[in-house]
Design an enzyme around this catalytic site. Sequence first.
Site, PDB file in Angstrom:
ATOM      1  N   ASN A  79      19.438 109.599 -13.651  1.00  0.00           N
ATOM      2  CA  ASN A  79      19.886 110.999 -13.643  1.00  0.00           C
ATOM      3  C   ASN A  79      21.396 111.091 -13.658  1.00  0.00           C
ATOM      4  OD1 ASN A  79      17.287 112.062 -13.398  1.00  0.00           O
ATOM      5  ND2 ASN A  79      17.398 112.228 -11.173  1.00  0.00           N
ATOM      6  N   GLY A 122      19.777 109.356  -9.855  1.00  0.00           N
ATOM      7  CA  GLY A 122      18.398 108.971 -10.120  1.00  0.00           C
ATOM      8  C   GLY A 122      18.033 107.827  -9.195  1.00  0.00           C
ATOM      9  N   ALA A 151      18.101 104.329 -10.908  1.00  0.00           N
ATOM     10  CA  ALA A 151      19.447 103.846 -11.215  1.00  0.00           C
ATOM     11  C   ALA A 151      20.234 103.570  -9.940  1.00  0.00           C
ATOM     12  CB  ALA A 151      20.175 104.870 -12.084  1.00  0.00           C
ATOM     13  N   ASN A 152      20.069 104.416  -8.916  1.00  0.00           N
ATOM     14  CA  ASN A 152      20.766 104.181  -7.647  1.00  0.00           C
ATOM     15  C   ASN A 152      20.386 102.831  -7.055  1.00  0.00           C
ATOM     16  OD1 ASN A 152      21.860 106.743  -7.854  1.00  0.00           O
ATOM     17  ND2 ASN A 152      20.485 107.658  -6.354  1.00  0.00           N
ATOM     18  N   GLU A 173      10.077 109.417  -9.140  1.00  0.00           N
ATOM     19  CA  GLU A 173      10.709 110.390 -10.031  1.00  0.00           C
ATOM     20  C   GLU A 173      10.251 110.181 -11.467  1.00  0.00           C
ATOM     21  OE1 GLU A 173      14.810 111.513  -7.639  1.00  0.00           O
ATOM     22  OE2 GLU A 173      14.915 109.994  -9.202  1.00  0.00           O
ATOM     23  N   ARG A 212      18.629 106.323  13.700  1.00  0.00           N
ATOM     24  CA  ARG A 212      18.040 105.605  14.838  1.00  0.00           C
ATOM     25  C   ARG A 212      17.600 104.198  14.460  1.00  0.00           C
ATOM     26  NH1 ARG A 212      14.040 110.307  15.523  1.00  0.00           N
ATOM     27  NH2 ARG A 212      14.816 110.490  13.391  1.00  0.00           N
ATOM     28  N   GLY A 213      17.324 103.975  13.168  1.00  0.00           N
ATOM     29  CA  GLY A 213      16.959 102.630  12.758  1.00  0.00           C
ATOM     30  C   GLY A 213      15.779 102.583  11.821  1.00  0.00           C
ATOM     31  N   ASP A 247      28.231 111.382   3.817  1.00  0.00           N
ATOM     32  CA  ASP A 247      27.278 111.888   2.824  1.00  0.00           C
ATOM     33  C   ASP A 247      26.054 110.976   2.850  1.00  0.00           C
ATOM     34  OD1 ASP A 247      25.884 112.620   0.548  1.00  0.00           O
ATOM     35  OD2 ASP A 247      27.594 112.491  -0.800  1.00  0.00           O
ATOM     36  N   GLY A 305      18.823 105.963   1.221  1.00  0.00           N
ATOM     37  CA  GLY A 305      17.538 105.298   1.083  1.00  0.00           C
ATOM     38  C   GLY A 305      17.486 104.384  -0.123  1.00  0.00           C
ATOM     39  N   ASP A 306      18.132 104.784  -1.203  1.00  0.00           N
ATOM     40  CA  ASP A 306      18.191 103.931  -2.397  1.00  0.00           C
ATOM     41  C   ASP A 306      19.022 102.682  -2.125  1.00  0.00           C
ATOM     42  OD1 ASP A 306      16.754 105.909  -3.754  1.00  0.00           O
ATOM     43  OD2 ASP A 306      18.587 106.943  -4.354  1.00  0.00           O
TER      44      ASP A 306
END
Length: 305
Positions: free
Chosen positions: A10, A38, A41-42, A139, A224-225, A246, A251-252
């Site tokens: 993306n 995306g 890609a991330n 996605e 928290r972990g 940010d 997560g990626d």
Amino acid sequence: MSIIIFGSVNIDLIATTPRLPTPGETINGNNFFTAGGGKGANQAVAAAPLDIPTKIVGRVGNDNFGQQLLVSLSTANVDTTDVLVDENTHTGVAVIAVGASGENNIIVVPGANHSINNTDVERLKNLLSDVTALLLQLEIPVEVAISAAKVAQEMGVKVILDPAPMPANFPNDFYNLIDIITPNEIEASQLVGFAVNNQETAMEAAVELCQRGVKNAVVKIGDRGVICATKEEAFFQLAFVVKTIDTVAAGDAFNGGLAAALDTGLSLKEAVKWGAAAGALCTTKPGAQPAMPDRKTFDNFLLKR
């Protein structure tokens, strides 16, 4: 060895604001910029700077955004030779608002990502020899992700799934194809049907996911972990303390760091630690791909901790 990401590419259109607006509210923002995004890609850009041979298989549109993304991915040392330029649609777009606290909301318009189909899975199949892991996200069409997971399993390649964005009904036949699933609290709650909001409930969710057929469940509970459960053991990885700017793509970054560690031969426990470190570092800069740490920064961060 190497890893392959099969998933979304993306362009991110990012606005920073003092706070996130409520429904129907218009507020003034502070800044605007574009960046590669995306989840597929991330994850590729998270792994490649950690000196892991990384390839992405997916689609972009035949537009300026698509060409811009191919250049930026290549600059990040991601192999883009198997990203198809789709003549029939636009490149995927994510419209992102980021508040001063680092929280965000995101609207994704999939474009070429939703044109990915089983012909792309056939292209993928020819690339899976000598590959450690296949990273998947949702996605792209779920049924195509399942087909890709089946192919990877047949070829002895680990399947790592980030189950986001969550479909209305997660297919039960997907669980047995997954080596490692990495939901956050919200996604874990949607999967297991009860609230996941602390270490105890995250452990319960991770165990439940293993009972459904996943080999390893990694549940991320923010700052928290991380809870990890396998059929043999369970453990907790404390989050790294950083100054968060940010949270986009944290997560990626986690999944990219996790896969990179596994590709170097580290244990699952060490891989989860790598993922937690990569995710933490990602939150210290704005944007998705521009926030991914390089190997020197990553190694220095772990060394000091």
